[in-house]
Write a protein that holds these residues in place. Structure first.
Motif, PDB file in Angstrom:
ATOM      1  N   ILE A  55      34.580  37.363  38.310  1.00 50.61           N
ATOM      2  CA  ILE A  55      36.168  36.985  38.672  1.00 50.61           C
ATOM      3  C   ILE A  55      37.221  36.804  39.521  1.00 50.61           C
ATOM      4  O   ILE A  55      37.626  36.229  39.755  1.00 50.61           O
ATOM      5  CB  ILE A  55      36.264  36.804  37.084  1.00 50.61           C
ATOM      6  CG1 ILE A  55      35.624  35.933  35.824  1.00 50.61           C
ATOM      7  CG2 ILE A  55      37.703  35.788  37.199  1.00 50.61           C
ATOM      8  CD1 ILE A  55      36.114  35.912  34.421  1.00 50.61           C
ATOM      9  N   GLN A  56      37.080  38.786  39.629  1.00 52.62           N
ATOM     10  CA  GLN A  56      37.568  38.843  41.036  1.00 52.62           C
ATOM     11  C   GLN A  56      37.627  38.581  42.159  1.00 52.62           C
ATOM     12  O   GLN A  56      38.568  38.413  42.778  1.00 52.62           O
ATOM     13  CB  GLN A  56      38.278  40.825  40.336  1.00 52.62           C
ATOM     14  CG  GLN A  56      38.217  40.811  39.569  1.00 52.62           C
ATOM     15  CD  GLN A  56      37.510  42.269  39.262  1.00 52.62           C
ATOM     16  OE1 GLN A  56      36.189  43.437  40.092  1.00 52.62           O
ATOM     17  NE2 GLN A  56      37.518  43.390  37.987  1.00 52.62           N
ATOM     18  N   ARG A  71      47.542  24.957  31.885  1.00 56.34           N
ATOM     19  CA  ARG A  71      48.758  24.784  31.308  1.00 56.34           C
ATOM     20  C   ARG A  71      49.263  26.799  31.674  1.00 56.34           C
ATOM     21  O   ARG A  71      50.866  26.681  31.843  1.00 56.34           O
ATOM     22  CB  ARG A  71      48.323  24.844  30.212  1.00 56.34           C
ATOM     23  CG  ARG A  71      50.331  24.758  29.159  1.00 56.34           C
ATOM     24  CD  ARG A  71      51.513  24.009  30.048  1.00 56.34           C
ATOM     25  NE  ARG A  71      52.399  24.301  28.702  1.00 56.34           N
ATOM     26  CZ  ARG A  71      52.286  23.707  27.837  1.00 56.34           C
ATOM     27  NH1 ARG A  71      51.637  22.749  27.566  1.00 56.34           N
ATOM     28  NH2 ARG A  71      53.718  23.923  26.961  1.00 56.34           N
ATOM     29  N   ARG A  72      48.522  27.706  31.572  1.00 52.74           N
ATOM     30  CA  ARG A  72      49.128  29.227  31.600  1.00 52.74           C
ATOM     31  C   ARG A  72      47.724  29.810  32.361  1.00 52.74           C
ATOM     32  O   ARG A  72      46.532  29.720  32.547  1.00 52.74           O
ATOM     33  CB  ARG A  72      49.048  29.693  30.024  1.00 52.74           C
ATOM     34  CG  ARG A  72      49.231  31.096  30.837  1.00 52.74           C
ATOM     35  CD  ARG A  72      49.889  31.238  29.313  1.00 52.74           C
ATOM     36  NE  ARG A  72      50.020  33.351  28.947  1.00 52.74           N
ATOM     37  CZ  ARG A  72      50.758  33.868  29.753  1.00 52.74           C
ATOM     38  NH1 ARG A  72      51.756  33.337  30.403  1.00 52.74           N
ATOM     39  NH2 ARG A  72      51.324  35.227  29.665  1.00 52.74           N
ATOM     40  N   VAL A  73      48.636  30.765  33.783  1.00 54.78           N
ATOM     41  CA  VAL A  73      47.714  31.347  34.319  1.00 54.78           C
ATOM     42  C   VAL A  73      47.710  32.947  33.998  1.00 54.78           C
ATOM     43  O   VAL A  73      48.430  33.638  33.866  1.00 54.78           O
ATOM     44  CB  VAL A  73      47.700  31.642  35.982  1.00 54.78           C
ATOM     45  CG1 VAL A  73      46.851  32.165  36.332  1.00 54.78           C
ATOM     46  CG2 VAL A  73      47.651  29.690  36.125  1.00 54.78           C
ATOM     47  N   VAL A  74      46.400  34.028  33.541  1.00 53.35           N
ATOM     48  CA  VAL A  74      46.927  34.751  33.920  1.00 53.35           C
ATOM     49  C   VAL A  74      46.546  36.285  34.192  1.00 53.35           C
ATOM     50  O   VAL A  74      45.264  35.801  34.064  1.00 53.35           O
ATOM     51  CB  VAL A  74      46.611  35.541  31.847  1.00 53.35           C
ATOM     52  CG1 VAL A  74      46.716  37.551  31.807  1.00 53.35           C
ATOM     53  CG2 VAL A  74      47.278  34.667  31.150  1.00 53.35           C
ATOM     54  N   THR A  75      47.070  37.358  35.138  1.00 56.30           N
ATOM     55  CA  THR A  75      46.480  37.883  36.045  1.00 56.30           C
ATOM     56  C   THR A  75      46.397  38.781  35.104  1.00 56.30           C
ATOM     57  O   THR A  75      47.290  39.942  34.242  1.00 56.30           O
ATOM     58  CB  THR A  75      47.504  37.446  37.775  1.00 56.30           C
ATOM     59  OG1 THR A  75      47.348  36.723  37.372  1.00 56.30           O
ATOM     60  CG2 THR A  75      47.292  39.310  38.297  1.00 56.30           C
ATOM     61  N   LEU A  76      45.143  39.586  35.386  1.00 56.52           N
ATOM     62  CA  LEU A  76      44.786  40.740  34.538  1.00 56.52           C
ATOM     63  C   LEU A  76      44.513  42.074  35.568  1.00 56.52           C
ATOM     64  O   LEU A  76      43.837  41.962  36.538  1.00 56.52           O
ATOM     65  CB  LEU A  76      43.395  41.195  33.441  1.00 56.52           C
ATOM     66  CG  LEU A  76      43.987  40.030  32.294  1.00 56.52           C
ATOM     67  CD1 LEU A  76      42.789  39.624  31.529  1.00 56.52           C
ATOM     68  CD2 LEU A  76      44.688  40.450  31.627  1.00 56.52           C
ATOM     69  N   ASP A  77      45.300  43.257  35.708  1.00 62.65           N
ATOM     70  CA  ASP A  77      45.107  44.290  36.735  1.00 62.65           C
ATOM     71  C   ASP A  77      43.655  45.015  36.249  1.00 62.65           C
ATOM     72  O   ASP A  77      43.792  44.831  35.016  1.00 62.65           O
ATOM     73  CB  ASP A  77      46.079  45.245  37.229  1.00 62.65           C
ATOM     74  CG  ASP A  77      47.328  44.516  37.486  1.00 62.65           C
ATOM     75  OD1 ASP A  77      47.438  43.948  38.284  1.00 62.65           O
ATOM     76  OD2 ASP A  77      49.066  45.419  36.854  1.00 62.65           O
ATOM     77  N   SER A  78      43.138  45.473  37.386  1.00 58.80           N
ATOM     78  CA  SER A  78      41.370  45.640  37.158  1.00 58.80           C
ATOM     79  C   SER A  78      42.000  47.999  37.404  1.00 58.80           C
ATOM     80  O   SER A  78      42.612  47.822  38.209  1.00 58.80           O
ATOM     81  CB  SER A  78      40.615  45.542  38.235  1.00 58.80           C
ATOM     82  OG  SER A  78      40.824  43.715  38.046  1.00 58.80           O
ATOM     83  N   GLY A  80      41.720  51.000  39.150  1.00 58.29           N
ATOM     84  CA  GLY A  80      41.155  51.499  40.516  1.00 58.29           C
ATOM     85  C   GLY A  80      42.781  50.782  41.554  1.00 58.29           C
ATOM     86  O   GLY A  80      42.310  49.632  40.942  1.00 58.29           O
ATOM     87  N   THR A  81      42.202  51.427  42.470  1.00 59.61           N
ATOM     88  CA  THR A  81      43.142  51.219  43.642  1.00 59.61           C
ATOM     89  C   THR A  81      42.512  49.596  44.268  1.00 59.61           C
ATOM     90  O   THR A  81      44.049  49.790  45.269  1.00 59.61           O
ATOM     91  CB  THR A  81      43.675  52.168  44.493  1.00 59.61           C
ATOM     92  OG1 THR A  81      42.907  52.608  45.395  1.00 59.61           O
ATOM     93  CG2 THR A  81      44.439  52.967  43.644  1.00 59.61           C
ATOM     94  N   THR A  82      41.785  49.865  44.663  1.00 62.77           N
ATOM     95  CA  THR A  82      41.313  48.624  45.312  1.00 62.77           C
ATOM     96  C   THR A  82      40.739  47.577  44.758  1.00 62.77           C
ATOM     97  O   THR A  82      40.273  46.422  45.306  1.00 62.77           O
ATOM     98  CB  THR A  82      40.449  49.255  46.699  1.00 62.77           C
ATOM     99  OG1 THR A  82      39.159  49.500  45.596  1.00 62.77           O
ATOM    100  CG2 THR A  82      41.184  50.380  47.518  1.00 62.77           C
ATOM    101  N   ALA A  83      40.490  47.697  43.149  1.00 66.42           N
ATOM    102  CA  ALA A  83      39.418  46.131  42.622  1.00 66.42           C
ATOM    103  C   ALA A  83      40.668  45.054  42.314  1.00 66.42           C
ATOM    104  O   ALA A  83      41.400  45.662  42.465  1.00 66.42           O
ATOM    105  CB  ALA A  83      39.585  46.344  41.370  1.00 66.42           C
ATOM    106  N   SER A  84      40.282  43.826  42.591  1.00 64.45           N
ATOM    107  CA  SER A  84      41.362  42.709  43.114  1.00 64.45           C
ATOM    108  C   SER A  84      41.189  42.560  41.184  1.00 64.45           C
ATOM    109  O   SER A  84      40.536  42.527  40.428  1.00 64.45           O
ATOM    110  CB  SER A  84      40.265  41.785  43.710  1.00 64.45           C
ATOM    111  OG  SER A  84      40.292  41.896  44.844  1.00 64.45           O
ATOM    112  N   PRO A  85      42.615  41.755  40.887  1.00 61.86           N
ATOM    113  CA  PRO A  85      43.214  41.270  38.997  1.00 61.86           C
ATOM    114  C   PRO A  85      42.041  40.034  38.801  1.00 61.86           C
ATOM    115  O   PRO A  85      41.892  39.263  40.056  1.00 61.86           O
ATOM    116  CB  PRO A  85      44.497  41.231  40.065  1.00 61.86           C
ATOM    117  CG  PRO A  85      44.530  40.534  41.372  1.00 61.86           C
ATOM    118  CD  PRO A  85      43.834  41.472  42.306  1.00 61.86           C
TER     119      PRO A  85
END
Length: 349
Positions: A55-56, A71-78, A80-85
């Motif tokens: 997914i990232q 209708r809704r988009v949820v962004t989840l931080d991953s 690690g400093t370099t991993a994409s959300p």
């Protein structure tokens, strides 16, 4: 009946796989070479797992509807400093399914007229607390939109002022409230039932709350990828009864991905059966649990998932025969009254 439920799941699973092949660029490639038709639920084991990294890397490749239908988009931080959300997409119909689950699940311990203090994010439309408040209205209860506990004294003021008799929140934050009541020698709040969610629930925290307030503590299991709701305990409180009309759960060997027998611990994997915007097939949660093989005294035909105690990455090997999970530290440390939270590090000698 169980047989009727599984027949329904098989039909929805077949529809989901057909939808994924037709509309999801990711799954069109991911499922190449897989069977085109399933004759039983066990056939799903022949399909590959989906990971958070998938997914990232390309979240839009999972989308099965027009972006205008999201209708809704949820962004989840991953981590690690370099991993994409991770970005997750939900349609109006997807959110309606969550409302339905919250409505029915809360009815186990919530009655019309109850006052429910919601200590979860409520600021944005479609957030978990917002959906819970709407679901409680359908139940005839009052959802008091508070948000996460940021100031214990302020939250205690709200708790006593509203005379809330049901509380929904994060384990450590609710524990902080209970221990602040005791430390300040305040009267016991009128809380009868507590639902703990969004994180692992140590038995030590549940026990502390029940002893301090004389309440009953229930556990909820869910994650954003599931559409926020995965399962909730009944009055027997022996594990989560799963949301099997919308989700198909498996327990697999974390190393091989092969299903394991009921009662055997493994990684929780789920497939969405009714999701519109972003269906997921055999998604790895990273949670370790097992199916409880015995039927529940409440009489449900739904499967029971044992309480999740740990995650795959939170178990370390001390030697060839000894393992330590973060949950083991939770049980020991939260049993001490002064402890409200902690961090732990491992140093190799």
């Amino acid at each position: 009946t169980r047989s009727a439920l599984e027949a329904y799941q098989l039909a929805r699973l077949q529809d989901t796989i057909e939808t994924l092949r037709a509309t999801s660029p990711f799954y069109r490639a991911h499922l190449a070479g897989c069977p085109t038709e399933l004759t039983r639920l066990d056939d799903l084991a022949a399909f590959p797992l989906t990971t958070a990294r998938d997914i990232q890397q390309a979240p839009l490749q999972f989308l099965c509807v027009s972006q205008g239908d999201v209708r809704r988009v949820v962004t989840l931080d991953s981590s690690g400093t370099t991993a994409s959300p991770k970005r997750l997409f939900f349609s109006q119909a997807d959110q309606e399914l969550t409302l339905d689950f919250f409505h029915i699940g809360m009815s186990t311990f919530t009655q019309p007229g109850d006052r429910v203090l919601i200590l979860l994010p409520v600021e944005r439309p479609g957030s978990v607390g917002d959906l819970l408040a709407i679901a409680l209205e359908r139940l005839g209860a009052q959802g008091i939109r508070h948000g996460r506990v940021r100031d214990v004294a302020r939250t205690l003021d709200v708790l006593f002022a509203t005379e809330a008799n049901v509380l929904v929140g994060v384990p450590t934050q609710v524990l902080a409230l209970a221990r602040a009541v005791e430390a300040r020698r305040l009267p016991t709040p009128p809380v009868q039932n507590v639902l703990l969610t969004t994180d692992h629930v140590p038995a030590s925290i549940a026990n502390a709350l029940e002893q301090a307030w004389g309440c009953t503590v229930y556990n909820h299991y869910g994650m954003t990828e599931m559409g926020l709701g995965g399962g909730v305990e009944c009055v027997a409180r022996r594990g989560y009864h799963l949301r099997e009309a919308d989700l198909l759960f498996e327990i697999v060997d974390p190393q091989t991905g092969a299903p394991v027998p009921d009662g055997t611990p493994g990684e929780v994997v789920f497939t969405t059966l009714t999701r519109q915007a972003m269906p997921l097939l055999r998604y790895r949660t990273g949670d370790i649990s097992h199916f409880v093989p015995r039927s529940c005294s409440c009489g449900t035909c739904l499967k029971t998932l044992a309480r999740v105690r740990s995650r795959v990455e939170n178990v370390i090997t001390l030697d060839t025969e000894m393992h330590l999970a973060l949950a083991d530290l939770d049980e020991v440390l939260f049993a001490f009254d002064p402890v409200l939270d902690f961090t732990a590090t491992l140093e190799q000698g």
